[in-house]
Design a protein around this motif. Sequence first.
Motif, short mmCIF file in Angstrom:
data_model
loop_
_atom_site.label_atom_id
_atom_site.label_comp_id
_atom_site.label_asym_id
_atom_site.label_seq_id
_atom_site.Cartn_x
_atom_site.Cartn_y
_atom_site.Cartn_z
N VAL A 1 0.85 -1.20 0.00
CA VAL A 1 0.00 0.00 0.00
C VAL A 1 0.88 1.24 0.00
N LEU A 2 1.93 1.21 0.82
CA LEU A 2 2.87 2.33 0.89
C LEU A 2 3.54 2.57 -0.46
N GLN A 3 3.88 1.50 -1.15
CA GLN A 3 4.50 1.65 -2.47
C GLN A 3 3.57 2.36 -3.45
N ASP A 4 2.28 2.05 -3.36
CA ASP A 4 1.31 2.76 -4.21
C ASP A 4 1.28 4.25 -3.88
N VAL A 5 1.36 4.55 -2.59
CA VAL A 5 1.38 5.96 -2.16
C VAL A 5 2.65 6.63 -2.68
N GLN A 6 3.78 5.95 -2.55
CA GLN A 6 5.05 6.51 -3.01
C GLN A 6 5.02 6.81 -4.50
N LYS A 7 4.44 5.89 -5.28
CA LYS A 7 4.33 6.11 -6.73
C LYS A 7 3.44 7.31 -7.02
N LEU A 8 2.35 7.40 -6.28
CA LEU A 8 1.37 8.46 -6.53
C LEU A 8 1.94 9.84 -6.23
#
Length: 201
Positions: free
Chosen positions: A20-27
């Motif tokens: 989930v954090l990786q998705d946030v980082q990408k966003l």
Amino acid sequence: MLNKKRMMHEILHVGLYDLVLQDVQKLIGKEKPTEEELDEALQRDPQILRDYMQTNVEYNLSNIHLRNIDLDTIDEAAKERAAQINRNLDRLREIEKYTLDFENSATLVLIFSVEFFVLFSVQYFIVLLDLKAWQWWIYAFFMLSIVAAWWYAKKEQKKYAVNGAKYKALYSETLALIEVLEKEGYLKKEDLYIDESDEHI
């Protein structure tokens, strides 16, 4: 009934939510997002919240971040409604696993696992035990197991749909009851929040 502060802390600091954090980082395009940036990402992409909630359910963690109301501390006039809220919260926790899509559930994985076991057993009986004379009976048993697995999967899929709908209705009802008691001054929802999960290591 999520505690937003807890959710944000878990996404940023608990390894279980790294995807989930990786998705946030990408966003947001940043390696170490702040809580404000995470909040912005949650508003921009609701899938992040859904992924967080799905991760919880997959790992048998609750998305109900509220503790039951202590009935000894609540006014007599609101006691019955508070007891109803407690019953609803308990029921929500029981059927929360049905909020997952059936296709992503552990039940379906279990069904497939049993079928693979049966398939390998069939091969074992025919090839290794040299039961070629019985192979059609063994294959017939395998076909029956497939039919039984299909029937069971359909039954479970229906159970997921029914309980998922019950969950949504009960969730709304419980939230409305809590809001009424909060408006009437009998409780503060904020006081019911569970600030951290004792399930995380």
